[in-house]
Write a protein that holds these residues in place. Structure first.
Motif, PDB file in Angstrom:
ATOM      1  N   LEU A  27      -5.583  38.569 140.736  1.00 55.39           N
ATOM      2  CA  LEU A  27      -6.906  36.857 141.476  1.00 55.39           C
ATOM      3  C   LEU A  27      -6.128  35.878 142.560  1.00 55.39           C
ATOM      4  O   LEU A  27      -6.966  35.633 142.814  1.00 55.39           O
ATOM      5  CB  LEU A  27      -6.400  35.978 140.023  1.00 55.39           C
ATOM      6  N   VAL A  28      -4.657  35.924 142.282  1.00 56.56           N
ATOM      7  CA  VAL A  28      -4.369  35.181 143.876  1.00 56.56           C
ATOM      8  C   VAL A  28      -4.371  35.777 145.063  1.00 56.56           C
ATOM      9  O   VAL A  28      -4.798  35.098 145.984  1.00 56.56           O
ATOM     10  CB  VAL A  28      -2.946  34.950 143.344  1.00 56.56           C
ATOM     11  N   ASP A  29      -4.124  36.920 144.798  1.00 57.35           N
ATOM     12  CA  ASP A  29      -4.941  38.006 146.211  1.00 57.35           C
ATOM     13  C   ASP A  29      -5.800  38.118 146.950  1.00 57.35           C
ATOM     14  O   ASP A  29      -6.496  38.310 147.967  1.00 57.35           O
ATOM     15  CB  ASP A  29      -4.077  39.502 145.866  1.00 57.35           C
ATOM     16  N   ALA A  30      -7.425  37.909 145.565  1.00 58.46           N
ATOM     17  CA  ALA A  30      -8.300  38.108 145.484  1.00 58.46           C
ATOM     18  C   ALA A  30      -9.111  36.745 146.362  1.00 58.46           C
ATOM     19  O   ALA A  30      -9.000  37.183 147.429  1.00 58.46           O
ATOM     20  CB  ALA A  30      -8.894  38.421 144.930  1.00 58.46           C
ATOM     21  N   ILE A  31      -8.355  35.935 145.722  1.00 61.57           N
ATOM     22  CA  ILE A  31      -8.693  34.623 146.819  1.00 61.57           C
ATOM     23  C   ILE A  31      -8.259  34.089 148.227  1.00 61.57           C
ATOM     24  O   ILE A  31      -8.159  33.863 148.987  1.00 61.57           O
ATOM     25  CB  ILE A  31      -7.849  33.261 145.847  1.00 61.57           C
ATOM     26  N   GLY A  32      -6.490  34.677 147.692  1.00 58.50           N
ATOM     27  CA  GLY A  32      -5.956  34.433 149.361  1.00 58.50           C
ATOM     28  C   GLY A  32      -6.549  35.051 150.543  1.00 58.50           C
ATOM     29  O   GLY A  32      -6.249  34.709 151.092  1.00 58.50           O
ATOM     30  N   THR A  33      -7.144  36.648 149.745  1.00 59.59           N
ATOM     31  CA  THR A  33      -7.654  37.565 150.902  1.00 59.59           C
ATOM     32  C   THR A  33      -9.380  37.097 151.181  1.00 59.59           C
ATOM     33  O   THR A  33     -10.033  38.238 151.795  1.00 59.59           O
ATOM     34  CB  THR A  33      -7.560  38.954 150.637  1.00 59.59           C
ATOM     35  N   GLU A  34      -9.853  36.495 150.434  1.00 58.08           N
ATOM     36  CA  GLU A  34     -11.309  35.725 150.786  1.00 58.08           C
ATOM     37  C   GLU A  34     -12.170  37.343 150.117  1.00 58.08           C
ATOM     38  O   GLU A  34     -13.317  37.557 150.014  1.00 58.08           O
ATOM     39  CB  GLU A  34     -11.832  35.689 151.776  1.00 58.08           C
ATOM     40  N   ASN A  35     -11.387  38.217 148.535  1.00 56.28           N
ATOM     41  CA  ASN A  35     -12.363  38.734 148.215  1.00 56.28           C
ATOM     42  C   ASN A  35     -12.948  38.499 147.221  1.00 56.28           C
ATOM     43  O   ASN A  35     -13.071  38.747 146.304  1.00 56.28           O
ATOM     44  CB  ASN A  35     -11.107  40.497 147.618  1.00 56.28           C
ATOM     45  N   VAL A  36     -14.181  39.225 147.785  1.00 57.27           N
ATOM     46  CA  VAL A  36     -15.181  38.250 146.479  1.00 57.27           C
ATOM     47  C   VAL A  36     -15.834  39.444 145.866  1.00 57.27           C
ATOM     48  O   VAL A  36     -16.311  39.125 144.930  1.00 57.27           O
ATOM     49  CB  VAL A  36     -17.044  37.783 147.670  1.00 57.27           C
ATOM     50  N   LYS A  37     -16.046  40.799 146.076  1.00 52.17           N
ATOM     51  CA  LYS A  37     -16.147  41.475 145.556  1.00 52.17           C
ATOM     52  C   LYS A  37     -14.953  41.829 143.939  1.00 52.17           C
ATOM     53  O   LYS A  37     -15.553  42.469 143.207  1.00 52.17           O
ATOM     54  CB  LYS A  37     -15.823  42.857 146.470  1.00 52.17           C
ATOM     55  N   ILE A  38     -14.378  41.751 144.473  1.00 48.22           N
ATOM     56  CA  ILE A  38     -13.032  41.793 143.351  1.00 48.22           C
ATOM     57  C   ILE A  38     -13.298  40.926 142.015  1.00 48.22           C
ATOM     58  O   ILE A  38     -13.206  41.080 140.923  1.00 48.22           O
ATOM     59  CB  ILE A  38     -11.492  41.495 143.818  1.00 48.22           C
ATOM     60  N   LEU A  39     -13.812  39.500 142.752  1.00 51.76           N
ATOM     61  CA  LEU A  39     -13.781  38.301 142.349  1.00 51.76           C
ATOM     62  C   LEU A  39     -15.343  38.782 140.834  1.00 51.76           C
ATOM     63  O   LEU A  39     -15.553  38.307 140.255  1.00 51.76           O
ATOM     64  CB  LEU A  39     -14.530  37.082 142.018  1.00 51.76           C
ATOM     65  N   GLN A  40     -15.924  39.323 141.741  1.00 46.91           N
ATOM     66  CA  GLN A  40     -17.168  39.349 140.871  1.00 46.91           C
ATOM     67  C   GLN A  40     -17.430  40.752 140.185  1.00 46.91           C
ATOM     68  O   GLN A  40     -18.408  40.891 139.630  1.00 46.91           O
ATOM     69  CB  GLN A  40     -18.906  40.231 142.306  1.00 46.91           C
ATOM     70  N   THR A  41     -16.525  41.298 139.929  1.00 46.28           N
ATOM     71  CA  THR A  41     -16.492  41.912 139.001  1.00 46.28           C
ATOM     72  C   THR A  41     -16.137  41.403 137.234  1.00 46.28           C
ATOM     73  O   THR A  41     -16.231  42.711 136.740  1.00 46.28           O
ATOM     74  CB  THR A  41     -15.183  43.659 139.413  1.00 46.28           C
ATOM     75  N   VAL A  42     -16.031  40.455 137.674  1.00 45.67           N
ATOM     76  CA  VAL A  42     -15.942  39.523 136.298  1.00 45.67           C
ATOM     77  C   VAL A  42     -16.744  39.649 135.423  1.00 45.67           C
ATOM     78  O   VAL A  42     -17.567  38.851 136.302  1.00 45.67           O
ATOM     79  CB  VAL A  42     -14.906  38.486 136.214  1.00 45.67           C
ATOM     80  N   LYS A  43     -17.265  39.986 134.475  1.00 44.45           N
ATOM     81  CA  LYS A  43     -18.241  39.578 134.040  1.00 44.45           C
ATOM     82  C   LYS A  43     -18.688  37.790 133.519  1.00 44.45           C
ATOM     83  O   LYS A  43     -18.207  36.961 133.206  1.00 44.45           O
ATOM     84  CB  LYS A  43     -18.031  39.916 132.125  1.00 44.45           C
ATOM     85  N   GLY A  44     -19.850  37.677 134.808  1.00 46.51           N
ATOM     86  CA  GLY A  44     -20.594  35.863 134.026  1.00 46.51           C
ATOM     87  C   GLY A  44     -19.999  35.798 135.713  1.00 46.51           C
ATOM     88  O   GLY A  44     -20.286  34.601 136.163  1.00 46.51           O
ATOM     89  N   ILE A  45     -19.272  36.416 136.843  1.00 50.45           N
ATOM     90  CA  ILE A  45     -18.739  35.995 138.053  1.00 50.45           C
ATOM     91  C   ILE A  45     -19.892  36.335 138.582  1.00 50.45           C
ATOM     92  O   ILE A  45     -19.734  37.254 139.359  1.00 50.45           O
ATOM     93  CB  ILE A  45     -17.625  36.142 138.237  1.00 50.45           C
ATOM     94  N   GLY A  46     -20.480  35.498 139.054  1.00 50.06           N
ATOM     95  CA  GLY A  46     -21.468  35.915 140.705  1.00 50.06           C
ATOM     96  C   GLY A  46     -21.412  35.432 141.625  1.00 50.06           C
ATOM     97  O   GLY A  46     -19.961  35.300 142.075  1.00 50.06           O
ATOM     98  N   LYS A  47     -21.709  36.430 142.590  1.00 54.40           N
ATOM     99  CA  LYS A  47     -21.409  35.826 143.599  1.00 54.40           C
ATOM    100  C   LYS A  47     -21.552  33.963 144.596  1.00 54.40           C
ATOM    101  O   LYS A  47     -20.521  33.601 145.146  1.00 54.40           O
ATOM    102  CB  LYS A  47     -22.402  36.585 145.289  1.00 54.40           C
ATOM    103  N   LYS A  48     -22.345  32.952 144.062  1.00 52.44           N
ATOM    104  CA  LYS A  48     -21.819  31.577 144.389  1.00 52.44           C
ATOM    105  C   LYS A  48     -20.778  31.718 144.211  1.00 52.44           C
ATOM    106  O   LYS A  48     -19.951  30.751 144.672  1.00 52.44           O
ATOM    107  CB  LYS A  48     -23.579  31.284 143.781  1.00 52.44           C
ATOM    108  N   THR A  49     -20.335  31.315 142.622  1.00 53.22           N
ATOM    109  CA  THR A  49     -19.289  31.593 141.521  1.00 53.22           C
ATOM    110  C   THR A  49     -18.027  31.568 142.454  1.00 53.22           C
ATOM    111  O   THR A  49     -16.661  31.309 142.527  1.00 53.22           O
ATOM    112  CB  THR A  49     -19.110  31.867 140.596  1.00 53.22           C
ATOM    113  N   ALA A  50     -18.174  33.598 142.907  1.00 52.97           N
ATOM    114  CA  ALA A  50     -16.866  33.338 143.935  1.00 52.97           C
ATOM    115  C   ALA A  50     -16.293  32.472 144.906  1.00 52.97           C
ATOM    116  O   ALA A  50     -15.157  32.407 145.426  1.00 52.97           O
ATOM    117  CB  ALA A  50     -17.329  35.345 143.607  1.00 52.97           C
ATOM    118  N   GLU A  51     -17.681  33.126 145.235  1.00 47.19           N
ATOM    119  CA  GLU A  51     -17.380  32.203 146.534  1.00 47.19           C
ATOM    120  C   GLU A  51     -16.736  30.616 146.328  1.00 47.19           C
ATOM    121  O   GLU A  51     -16.387  30.227 147.625  1.00 47.19           O
ATOM    122  CB  GLU A  51     -18.945  31.880 147.530  1.00 47.19           C
TER     123      GLU A  51
END
Length: 199
Positions: free
Chosen positions: A97-121
């Motif tokens: 999670l820290v890696d995804a946020i630190g590298t601004e990896n929106v796609k990884i965050l969007q793999t979580v159920k209920g997390i869309g692009k806007k929430t990931a950003e």
């Protein structure tokens, strides 16, 4: 304020745990990461976050302080409640999670159920600077993915192979992560081989 509960683990499901302390059973909501860490343990110590609202009183339990710290950071973001934060921590390990946020990896965050692009950003915008100061980064748990691209490839490929073999993603990530912490020089084949013995 309850800092942690320690006692006999009397009930365990992928989303909850009951810990008996001095004859009182505390029901705690947990993530899959914590569930995996508790497997097979008769006793446990869970760090606690109390969520108190007008209509509910809920205890969230975490196997370590790092996961609780991330939960609180996630919970501070507008639109991300306790259950959504727990969902994110069930889909991704704290280091991922820290890696995804630190590298601004929106796609990884969007793999979580209920997390869309806007929430990931939104998560990235609000938490990118904050996660840099977490103990997870300080402890060097982010060497996969930031400082070592080769290690990230081994990490990703090993998880992919084990997932195709039918193993659940959350425990698989934790085992692979632990193996690469033990020896970052492991090849994909070695990681998969050793992981099969632990899963």
């Amino acid at each position: 304020m309850i800092e942690y509960v320690k006692g006999e683990l009397t009930e365990l499901t992928p989303t909850s745990a009951v810990v008996e302390c001095s004859g009182v059973g505390y029901g705690l909501s947990i993530s899959l990461n914590t569930f995996s860490a508790l497997q097979g343990k008769p006793d446990c110590k869970l760090y606690v976050h109390e969520a108190i609202r007008d209509d509910a009183y809920q205890l969230f339990g975490f196997f370590d302080k790092e996961e609780r710290e991330l939960f609180l950071l996630l919970n501070s973001v507008s639109g991300v409640g306790g259950n959504t934060a727990r969902m994110i921590l069930s889909a991704l390990s704290p280091a991922e999670l820290v890696d995804a946020i630190g590298t601004e990896n929106v796609k990884i965050l969007q793999t979580v159920k209920g997390i869309g692009k806007k929430t990931a950003e939104r998560l990235i915008v609000y938490l990118k600077d904050k996660v840099k100061s977490t103990s997870i980064v300080v402890d060097g748990k982010l060497t996969l993915g930031q400082a070592d691209p080769a290690g990230r490839i081994v990490f990703d490929e090993a998880i992919s192979a084990l997932t195709m073999l039918g193993f659940a993603p959350a425990p698989t990530r934790k085992v692979v992560q632990d193996l690469l912490k033990e020896d970052p020089a492991y090849t994909i084949e070695q990681v998969v081989k050793f992981a099969l013995k632990r899963l």
